[in-house]
Scaffold this motif. Sequence first.
Motif, short mmCIF file in Angstrom:
data_model
loop_
_atom_site.label_atom_id
_atom_site.label_comp_id
_atom_site.label_asym_id
_atom_site.label_seq_id
_atom_site.Cartn_x
_atom_site.Cartn_y
_atom_site.Cartn_z
N ASP A 67 -5.63 3.27 -0.11
CA ASP A 67 -4.22 3.64 -0.17
C ASP A 67 -3.48 3.37 1.15
O ASP A 67 -2.31 3.69 1.28
CB ASP A 67 -4.07 5.12 -0.55
N THR A 68 -4.19 2.82 2.13
CA THR A 68 -3.57 2.68 3.45
C THR A 68 -3.68 1.24 3.94
O THR A 68 -4.72 0.61 3.81
CB THR A 68 -4.27 3.61 4.47
N TRP A 69 -2.59 0.74 4.50
CA TRP A 69 -2.61 -0.57 5.15
C TRP A 69 -2.21 -0.37 6.61
O TRP A 69 -1.08 0.00 6.89
CB TRP A 69 -1.66 -1.54 4.44
N SER A 102 0.84 -1.17 0.00
CA SER A 102 0.00 0.00 0.00
C SER A 102 0.87 1.23 0.00
O SER A 102 2.02 1.18 0.40
CB SER A 102 -0.88 -0.05 1.24
N GLN A 103 0.26 2.33 -0.44
CA GLN A 103 1.01 3.58 -0.49
C GLN A 103 1.38 4.04 0.90
O GLN A 103 2.48 4.47 1.16
CB GLN A 103 0.12 4.63 -1.14
N TYR A 145 -0.37 13.84 3.90
CA TYR A 145 0.88 13.09 3.78
C TYR A 145 1.05 12.55 2.36
O TYR A 145 2.09 12.69 1.74
CB TYR A 145 0.86 11.93 4.78
N LYS A 146 -0.05 11.96 1.87
CA LYS A 146 0.00 11.35 0.54
C LYS A 146 0.30 12.40 -0.53
O LYS A 146 1.14 12.16 -1.41
CB LYS A 146 -1.35 10.68 0.26
N SER A 183 6.46 14.93 -4.22
CA SER A 183 7.86 14.94 -3.78
C SER A 183 8.24 16.17 -2.98
O SER A 183 9.38 16.61 -2.99
CB SER A 183 8.81 14.82 -4.98
N SER A 184 7.25 16.74 -2.31
CA SER A 184 7.57 17.92 -1.50
C SER A 184 7.72 17.53 -0.02
O SER A 184 7.80 18.38 0.84
CB SER A 184 6.47 18.97 -1.66
N TYR A 185 7.75 16.21 0.20
CA TYR A 185 7.78 15.76 1.59
C TYR A 185 9.13 15.95 2.25
O TYR A 185 10.17 15.60 1.71
CB TYR A 185 7.41 14.27 1.66
N SER A 186 9.09 16.54 3.42
CA SER A 186 10.18 16.37 4.38
C SER A 186 9.47 16.28 5.72
O SER A 186 8.34 16.77 5.86
CB SER A 186 11.15 17.55 4.35
#
Lengths: 239, 621
Positions: free
Chosen positions: B66-68, B33-34, B177-178, B184-187
């Motif tokens: 999208d979640t496990w 899962s994502q 979060y997703k 790709s802006s995650y930090s």
Amino acid sequence: MKIRIKFRKWGVMKFIGHLDMMRHFQKAMRRADIDIKYSEGFSPHQIMSFAAPLGVGLTSDSEYFDIEVNSTMSSALAVAALNAVMVEGVEVVSYVQLPDTAKTAMSLVTAADYALSYKEGYESPYSAEEWKQIVEKEFLKQPAFTITKKTKKSEREVDLKTLVYDFYVEEQEGKPVFFLKVSTGSTDNLKPELVVSSIYERMGIPYHENAIQIHRLEVYTRDDSGNLLPLDALGTEII
Amino acid sequence: MRKLALSDEILMQVEKPARYIGNELNSVVKDTSQIRFAMCFPDVYEIGMSHLGIQILYDMFNRREDTWCERVYSPWPDLHKIMKEQNIPLFGLESQEPIKNFDFVGMTLQYEMCYTNILQILDLAQIPLLASERTDSDPIVLGGGPCSYNPEPIAEFFDCFYIGEGETQYNRFLDLYKSMKESSSYSRKKFLHEAAKIEGIYVPSFYEVSYKEDGTIDRFTPLYDDIPVRIKKQVDMDLTESVYPNKPVVPFIKATQDRAVLEIQRGCIRGCRFCQAGMIYRPNREKGLDRLKELARNILESTGHEEISLSSLSSSDYSELEELIHFLIEECNKKHINISLPSLRIDAFSLDIMSKVQDIKKSSLTFAPEAGSQRLRNVINKGLTIDDILGGAKQAFEGGWNKVKLYFMLGLPTETEEDMRAIPELANEIAALYYDTVPKEQRNGKCQITISTSFFVPKPFTPFQWATMLEPKDYLDRARIVNDHVKEQLNRKSIRYNWHEPDVTVLEGILARGDRKIAKAILYVYEHGGFFDAWNEFFYYDLWLEAFDACGIDIDFYTKRPRGDEEIFPWDFIDVGVSKAFLLREWKTALSESVTPNCRMRCSGCGARQFGGGVCFENQN
């Protein structure tokens, strides 16, 4: 009406002990809507009894338990209903009706077949061919194979040859597998690994209990003429 | 079939290997899962599996494609040792994969004594214990549950907390979060900053605490202008429609609560002044009867449980209880399912119901007067009167019961020796009533009155948050006074007395009302081998004393120091809806030994009305 149910147990389910398997099936009976009978009294429980409890760590193709029901669906439907509410690693294989006079599975058990194989990551000290010779020479050809059986209370001498009805070695996936038919039940119960570990001892090599997977293949009773019959052979398919 | 994280060799040598293999009925396995979410209960499997909140969130998360969401519990010390020795990373039960590679590790915080187990889980998972040491590749560690209403003592260990009921904001939180991951802006820092803007999310590292010279809080301030100054508790205002699992996970081994659980309401109308749950879960909201009937049927069918129980803080206050119970009796009788009744108020109705679902000879009546004297019961706002107790007991004795359990607290504010002595005297009176009520020839032996006392621990967000505590020795003295006085009663042979150990009480008190300075001591205890503090056999009070000493923490500051009306408490930044002014008013009312009516009798203006529903708006369209 008395019913005998046979199931298989494999994979991670080998870590679920006998009492928890019983609880699992009690819940499964309700989920599958099996019209099981309950005992009388203030806290009624399902009428259910297991043939020969399987130890933790063992897998099996033939586990048996008996229940009593008020009414029943056909064998095929009952098997399907139970399997629809099972977990991975348990599969019900048969559901047969017993004669009303049938004795409990537990009191009938006299023998069982086992396969003992080396687990992934463990090697046998000998090849299958070598084992065949060792078993022949050290066990089958011997007039007796006496070991000291230690229990909590006492020590006693037992001749394993009187409790082993069949014993042979085959090669499967490049590794030896031991096949044993041994005495099982409330009297003269023999754990198959005791036979193999005793031979290890005779050979002077250390036996690692974690190296070997014990798998029960079938559980038997004896008919009037002394022949071994699988426990579900005593029942009839419900159409 | 899945490959297990632990070898056969390990599983065969630990106690109850079923704790670690997953595969339970109704557990959820996805390909992958994502978003991977590890939901932890930092205690042993059998305890954690009994917790309703995790079952709800597990169901809610796994509804998302999208979640496990997987489950994680504290490995028992036998396995803990092996995992440390062999460097085996802690894994999710479903996938058996290390949770250090997951996106989130969520922990439910149900009691203070599990704080060292938080560290155990992080340590075994091979995730840095301190939030400040985690990098972008580590999971986000978040906390929730009742203890997160004062998260400060454990703030350093968490990246964020979710304050309140999970049903409302988790989807927004996961969506955020997703989308950051996808663009790709995650930090870690950017995500937490955005998350901190979601109502109910508290990111401790974004708030700074300064202290006065006396050690109390001077200021609590956000580091950014765009995040809230106060964190607003989340409440799900429509319990009838809210998510609830139709197919809860069914453990193979016997869990502490091995039954179907039906949550009938949240919150409580009673307003007992010692009770945190009664304040933080306001306003009282009920789940509709039809929905409960449907859930009961579905859950029993999907689990095969042989028992069903009701969950709420005060089931007798559920407005349609009678109809619900009659429905359950009818449903369950057909299928030989037991009904386990939560402690109901003892009256004609509950006795009638109990006689139908329990064996009277074996079962006992439970009263929780909490305090022995009427004076002290007024102080704590426990509405139960002596007439309620004796009236209920009399009816029960006439109905065939002869066992009574009585629960009390010792160490309540304003408690005097007279209040303590009132406890055995009440028990004696009940016993005497039995012998007066039931003629000799009808008695089933002596009656058995069991008194249990626990020691009172002041909790945040209660009127008693201003109360002081005692020394362990003083607690024991109070238990001794009760015990000695039991022996002076005429019916002493019918009375048994049990009391709790006081050491845990003191520690619980420190952790419950602690501030950020406490974290060091928790870390010290864990690093010196202490965890599973909730288990008597693993609780080392001396180690905690050593830790407080080593960290320069003055225990009395947290326990025995009187707190002023104006003091800023570590948890004041959380807005639970119930105002501090109300709590203070209740504290003063308590000291004047007056009671406050319950929410159905009269609104006392606690503030929870702002949520716009529940009992506050009953009978008002």
